[in-house]
Design an enzyme around this catalytic site. Structure first.
Site, PDB file in Angstrom:
ATOM      1  N   ASP A 295     -49.770 -48.218   5.234  1.00 28.81           N
ATOM      2  CA  ASP A 295     -48.892 -49.406   5.681  1.00 28.81           C
ATOM      3  C   ASP A 295     -49.243 -49.747   7.072  1.00 28.81           C
ATOM      4  O   ASP A 295     -48.803 -50.969   7.265  1.00 28.81           O
ATOM      5  CB  ASP A 295     -47.517 -48.973   5.501  1.00 28.81           C
ATOM      6  CG  ASP A 295     -47.279 -48.697   3.879  1.00 28.81           C
ATOM      7  OD1 ASP A 295     -48.108 -48.866   3.003  1.00 28.81           O
ATOM      8  OD2 ASP A 295     -46.085 -48.247   3.689  1.00 28.81           O
TER       9      ASP A 295
ATOM     10  N   ARG B 185     -43.213 -35.655  -2.012  1.00 25.94           N
ATOM     11  CA  ARG B 185     -42.435 -36.348  -1.420  1.00 25.94           C
ATOM     12  C   ARG B 185     -41.109 -35.596  -1.229  1.00 25.94           C
ATOM     13  O   ARG B 185     -40.066 -36.210  -0.917  1.00 25.94           O
ATOM     14  CB  ARG B 185     -42.336 -37.586  -2.202  1.00 25.94           C
ATOM     15  CG  ARG B 185     -43.490 -38.529  -2.059  1.00 25.94           C
ATOM     16  CD  ARG B 185     -42.983 -39.878  -2.720  1.00 25.94           C
ATOM     17  NE  ARG B 185     -44.284 -40.663  -2.783  1.00 25.94           N
ATOM     18  CZ  ARG B 185     -44.644 -41.475  -1.758  1.00 25.94           C
ATOM     19  NH1 ARG B 185     -44.226 -41.439  -0.584  1.00 25.94           N
ATOM     20  NH2 ARG B 185     -45.846 -42.261  -1.742  1.00 25.94           N
TER      21      ARG B 185
END
Length: 547
Positions: A221, A161
């Protein structure tokens, strides 16, 4: 890391296909269909100049070298007009959380380059964007990639990340690109990762470097999508995995008749997963964050609680609600500047409505809202236990009703969080095919000299052969938001549209589900048979296909 080095110095994969299950093995050697345009010679045709999803003047200033460039589409042509030949050196990186199908994007890029650009080299940067900055890579080969074809996970090269957004980090990326003589980099990631890809493309172009950058839409998502990018990969698989688990819980609930199951699902700001899983399983109650002012629930005045005496509830994470998003935005500002201590004086910096909302949360939720943010400045929603909060609230309300003589039943709440279980499953046929096509498209865009685009494959309601292929300008997806106390470019998240077809379908059925236990247990993902190629309801309804 997922790879090792043999005695000959050649990288070998970390996976051993010899220990695979029968299902895994059966997925290794299947031949994936491709859009017809990718089987022929084609031209890459520019569309009209693009703008931005919001604040175009601001985005234009932040991306002076990329803003306004057109999106493109591949169109079949005679062989004489095909994309230019010549070998390429391309790097690929996985960025952000895992999503089923990521390995197929990489293998799609690899296959395209090997078929269309003889002598090309593909490097996999290990551990996410940090691998670019540290020049930590492995050269991909047919043998290296083979055990990962049509398999779940990101362990071929692993993800991370980290962001590349400071002058020093950009310099490190430039040094890696020059050292490996890269013609291009493909960033496989979600909205934040593709924003970072656009920043990298802008930086390289501004310095007249030959290295181009293409993104690929990844996130379970489902909130990275637009007209040209109908869905993000991994959403289809994750929703089917969660729906199997929800169906199992429903069967358990029907079998015992005494538990009330509260299921929280993965998702950061948007409720697409909750909506899709509701359409697949028919719970008694499905709470979609975009439709319900959370403050009503916290004050226990919602009519939904009169319907609670049922079997199963689906609830998405707290930050999906606009009021909570405002609270989190204000908390982010405070956390970026101050230390949050036990005196509570920092709360005075909140707007009155946000402070009131914060105080309504149980202590445990308050603490979770103040946890350290991730590298992109996002609250760690997986650690906010909404399902337990709701159970506590219901218990409090029912105790009140008992004292008032309005309730004499028994309530036994069971909390569930289905999250990481859905991120690395074997990709569905849809995601396997979609990711393969996205990888081929990324290779085609780089071969044609494009940069600052996200690989886009459309017409997904049709057979794979009829899918369209192109690239969408990343700046056209962007807006400006405040992150870490500063205004920054971000790809605008696609929220559940309350006037959209998927939500309207849910709204038309939910009253019946609430009272009549219309549970559906879809079972495990199928790879052969009549349901193997079924596409998720959300995508079909958004495309106007009967679902």
């Amino acid at each position: 890391m997922s790879s090792t080095t043999s005695e000959t110095g050649k990288a070998v994969p970390g996976r051993l296909a010899s220990v695979y299950s029968e299902v895994q093995t059966s997925r290794l050697n299947i031949s994936l269909p491709l859009p017809s345009v990718l089987k022929t010679s084609f031209n890459v045709v520019d569309g009209p100049p693009s703008s931005a999803a919001g604040n175009p003047d601001g985005i234009a200033k932040l991306f002076p070298n990329l803003f306004g460039q057109p999106s493109v589409i591949l169109k079949a042509c005679d062989s004489g007009a095909a994309a230019k030949d010549g070998s390429l050196k391309i790097g690929v990186v996985l960025s952000g959380g895992q999503a089923p199908g990521g390995h197929n994007v990489i293998s799609g890029i690899f296959d395209y380059l090997k078929e269309r650009t003889k002598g090309s080299t593909v490097y996999g940067f290990k551990g996410g964007p940090a691998g670019i900055m540290k020049c930590n890579y492995v050269e991909l080969s047919t043998e290296f990639i083979y055990p990962y074809r049509n398999q779940g996970g990101f362990d071929m090269i692993c993800s991370g990340r980290d962001k590349i957004d400071t002058p020093e980090q950009f310099k490190q990326a430039e040094e890696t690109a020059k050292k490996l003589d890269l013609d291009g980099i493909v960033v496989i990631g979600g909205d934040d990762s593709n924003t970072n890809a656009c920043l990298l493309a802008e930086n390289f172009r501004g310095k007249n470097m030959k290295t181009r950058v293409i993104g690929c839409p990844k996130t379970i998502d489902g909130d990275l999508k637009c007209k040209e990018v109908p869905t993000s990969f991994g959403f289809d698989t994750a929703c089917k995995i969660y729906s199997e688990m929800i169906g199992n819980v429903m069967t358990d609930a029907r079998s015992t008749g005494k538990y009330y199951h509260f299921v929280r699902l993965m998702g950061r700001a948007a409720s697409h997963i909750t909506l899709e899983c509701a359409l697949e399983t028919h719970p008694n109650i499905a709470i979609i964050g975009e439709e319900v002012p959370l403050i009503i629930f916290l004050q226990l005045n919602s009519i939904s609680f009169s319907l609670l005496f049922s079997i199963s509830i689906i609830w998405l994470s707290i930050p999906c609600n606009p009021q909570v998003q405002q609270l989190i935005s204000e908390l982010n500002e405070i956390l970026a500047q101050d230390v949050v201590d036990e005196t509570g004086m920092w709360k005075k910096k909140l707007q009155s409505q946000s402070e009131e909302l914060f105080e309504l949360f149980p202590q445990a939720i308050q603490e979770q809202l103040l946890l350290e943010r991730d590298p992109h400045g996002n609250v760690q929603v997986a650690k906010i236990e909404t399902e337990k909060m709701l159970i506590q609230m219901v218990e409090t309300e029912l105790d009140k009703r008992k004292h008032e003589g309005q309730y004499n039943g028994q309530f036994k709440g069971q909390p569930h969080f289905f999250g990481y279980e859905g991120r690395c499953g074997l990709p569905t046929n849809f995601d396997a095919n979609y990711c393969n096509a996205l990888g081929y498209a990324a290779g085609a865009l780089l071969q044609s000299g494009k940069t600052g685009l996200i690989s886009s494959v459309g017409n997904l309601g049709a057979p794979v052969e009829e899918w369209t292929v192109g690239g969408t300008a990343l700046t056209s997806l962007m807006d400006v938001e405040r992150r870490h106390g500063k205004f920054k470019p971000v790809i605008k998240k696609a929220m559940v549209e309350l006037e959209g077809a998927p939500f309207k379908k849910l709204a038309s059925l939910r009253d019946d589900w609430a009272l009549n236990n219309r549970y559906v247990s879809p079972g495990p993902i199928q790879f052969v048979g009549p349901t193997a190629n079924a596409v998720n309801y959300t995508l079909l309804l958004e495309l106007g296909v009967k679902a």
